[in-house]
Scaffold this active site. Sequence first.
Site: not given
Length: 799
Positions: A524, A527, A543, A636
């Site tokens: 994304g 990262g 992540k 988001d």
Amino acid sequence: MRSSQTSIPPKKNCFLTVLFLFLSTSSAQNVLRRGSSLSVEDDSDILTSPDKTFSCGFYGTGQNAYWFSIWFTNSKDRTVVWMANRDRPANGRGSRVSLRRDGAMVLTDVDGSIIWETNTTSTDVGRAELLDTGNLVLKDPGGKILWQSFDFPTDTLLPNQLFTKRTKLVARLHSGSYASGYFSFFFDNDNVLRLIYDGPDISSIYWPNPDFDVFRNGRTNYNSSRTAVFDEMGHFISSDQLQFSAPDTDLLRIKRRLTMDHDGNLRLYSLNNETGLWVISWQALSQLCNVHGICGINSICVNTPDPKCSCPPGYEITEPGNWNKGCKPMFNSTLSQSQQVKFVLLPHVDFWGFDLNFSASTTFDSCMKLCLGDYRCKAFSYRLDGGGRCFTKGVLFNGYQSPSFPGNIYLRLPVSFETSQLGILNGTDLICQSAESETTIGSPSMYNFNTKRTRWVYFYSFASAIGFIEILFVVSGWWFLFRKRGSPNLAEDGYHLVLSPFRRFTYTELKKATNNFKEELGRGGSGAVYKGILTDERVVAVKRLENMYQGEDVFWAEVSTIGKINHMNLVRMWGFCSEGKHRLLVYEYMEYQSLDKHLFSPTFLEWKDRFKAALGIAKGLAYLHHECLEWVMHCDVKPGNILLDSEFEPKIADFGLAKLSQRGDNSSDFSQIRGTKGYMAPEWATNLPITAKVDVYSYGVVVLEIVKGIPLSNWVIEGREEHDESDLTRFVRVVKRKIQCGETSWIEEIVDPRLNGQFSRSQATTIVELGMSCVEEDRNKRPTMDSVVQALLECLDES
Ligand SMILES: *[C@@H]1O[C@H](CO)[C@@H](O)[C@H](O)[C@H]1NC(C)=O
Ligand SMILES: *[C@@H]1O[C@H](CO)[C@@H](O)[C@H](O)[C@H]1NC(C)=O
Ligand SMILES: *[C@@H]1O[C@H](CO)[C@@H](O)[C@H](O)[C@H]1NC(C)=O
Ligand SMILES: *[C@@H]1O[C@H](CO)[C@@H](O)[C@H](O)[C@H]1NC(C)=O
Ligand SMILES: *[C@@H]1O[C@H](CO)[C@@H](O)[C@H](O)[C@H]1NC(C)=O
Ligand SMILES: *[C@@H]1O[C@H](CO)[C@@H](O)[C@H](O)[C@H]1NC(C)=O
């Protein structure tokens, strides 16, 4: 320091001229000379700072109580920032403040008795002056400051006012009073800034989190200088590393104050110069129930989401209308060992502190025995995390109920006491069930604080707030019959994740877990995500953050805030790693795919799973926006960030990242555009402040897609020309027209044809209507996530 500000509006100028005529002294009215005084009877006897921001003089209430105070001239309800005599008000007649010839500033009552004085007797004080900073100073003829009100704060700190080991902010007793209350903000003996409830019965520190050590709370204790200060930009910094910023930092001229409020919370406020109202820009606790002492002894605080106090079964309010006094038992509270007792289960409730005994790795039976064996034991807390932890309670204080609390309270009551007379209701999940109508203060923003909260509506009946279950009968003292496997498992509905506390990982550990970042699950904006297996065999998603430049301590503080967020519709964060340039986040691994994969693929979702997704996402966002530890905007929201579990329960991923990168580029303003095209609210493109309403917009796009089963977030691109109208705008326009034209079957035409008509008409209608209001251009017209949840819950059972 402060450059000269706005020119004085003509009206004010006129007023000043009039005032000027009345005043005999030739100097500006911000100075009181040696030998002169201010009288309580004369309303114009006030000092005003040169830029008119602050005024100083007698401030009174209707009950003939007057205080020598400093207040913001232009706030709507005079906001008092300092008081000389908060605990000893002066009479409305004959009281005066004089700058005596001996150098002391003295407040005298009508009978001449001294209520308050400065420590400047026999100094050569020449004048008292109110500065633009809100500081009242006594100066000698050379301009040297001999005394300043900044050294003696009451409940408020102003920009550039130094907070030290000698100062303390003490809250007001209650909203209608200016007297010293029980909550205060201070530097503790170990150099850490804390909040404490110091009441008549108990003292208890409640912030930062008393369950964690200094470092886990993001503080340090080695710097003994004990100073803290915030600047005009709203950036607060302290010697124990507590730091925070107001979100509106670039608006240089915003007036701010940091106030220890009477409800036990510490808040940073900014003044909206148009409405004259204060807007919260930061607060120490977002859940008021975490404030200790707030509800009094034996009572329980429930966030619904407004905090409410209530009495547990067997107890009643001590003094109706006054929760400081808490609740009192309705039975003879000296429970003797020979008396038969029973325990009543209060799910997800805890009473913080006052443990008679603590034992880890205990069975439920032995925990109960421990309580039975101690005549002082009023209840015990049993929690399954950490392999069965048992706390027996001698005093029931700091009670709160939180759906995410991993333990339960078992309240000891005489067996003869009829709990059913209270009307047993089933335990209700309180998360997101209460829709708060939006109260708009000026332009709505996520930092507005609902004014309803300050006027709490308390309720007395326990049953309507928390369910309780009478679990067992115990026969005389030690001897009871209880099956070995009788531990109640009704407690664990949906909260098994808490077994794994949030922690810090080393880079080597994560490198090993992910097999050197071999299996990439996705990628994304922030990262890539890798699958990994920890040494305890938990499967995780790791992540790896890119472009995160902030220091380790800031990162740590931010991440541990995110780590505390725990809700069934949010992907749980289990830990993080911050080493050198590496910044990684460790999440629970979700076996099933993201919503877009389900929605826009041949294997589409059934209606009931679509509704479940719409409701779950709304609950998760409502929790982030309204209920969790700090306000969190996602920024988001899109189907790719929503994961479904095996039961198709949605879980939102990647929340909190906007906040992380926000601090990273060292501007607390959401200046950088975030999010995914097609799901982004129009205000990203304009200069409007970014509020939680951007998530509401994205949510609207997502639910419309859920209904329709095809992406609406695509922009129409025909040839090389990019048309203004997106699929979404066209869709909304078409639907609105259909509704206006009174087409009865409009909903059938919208819903995904792959469902073959297998859907609830009323649910689909609700979702489409909600979705369309969420994507309103004007963010003020969009609903809050709380009200979305409420609307969806109302049609939950219809099908
Ligand atoms: C008055 O008290 C303040 C604060 O305690 C102190 O800093 C100041 O030196 C005192 N002034 C005099 C003249 O004693
Ligand atoms: C202690 O804190 C003060 C104020 O924040 C700062 O100026 C000072 O450098 C710090 N001292 C150390 C040793 O970090
Ligand atoms: C209010 O503040 C804004 C910016 O913060 C400023 O542009 C405006 O002039 C102010 N209005 C008044 C009446 O001071
Ligand atoms: C409570 O119980 C104790 C011991 O059984 C007894 O001495 C006392 O009088 C009782 N108090 C009330 C108010 O019933
Ligand atoms: C706590 O309980 C254990 C087990 O019954 C006992 O050995 C211990 O002394 C108790 N501790 C306190 C402080 O009462
Ligand atoms: C409590 O739950 C049971 C089973 O879940 C249900 O049958 C009953 O109607 C519920 N009672 C109330 C008052 O909601």
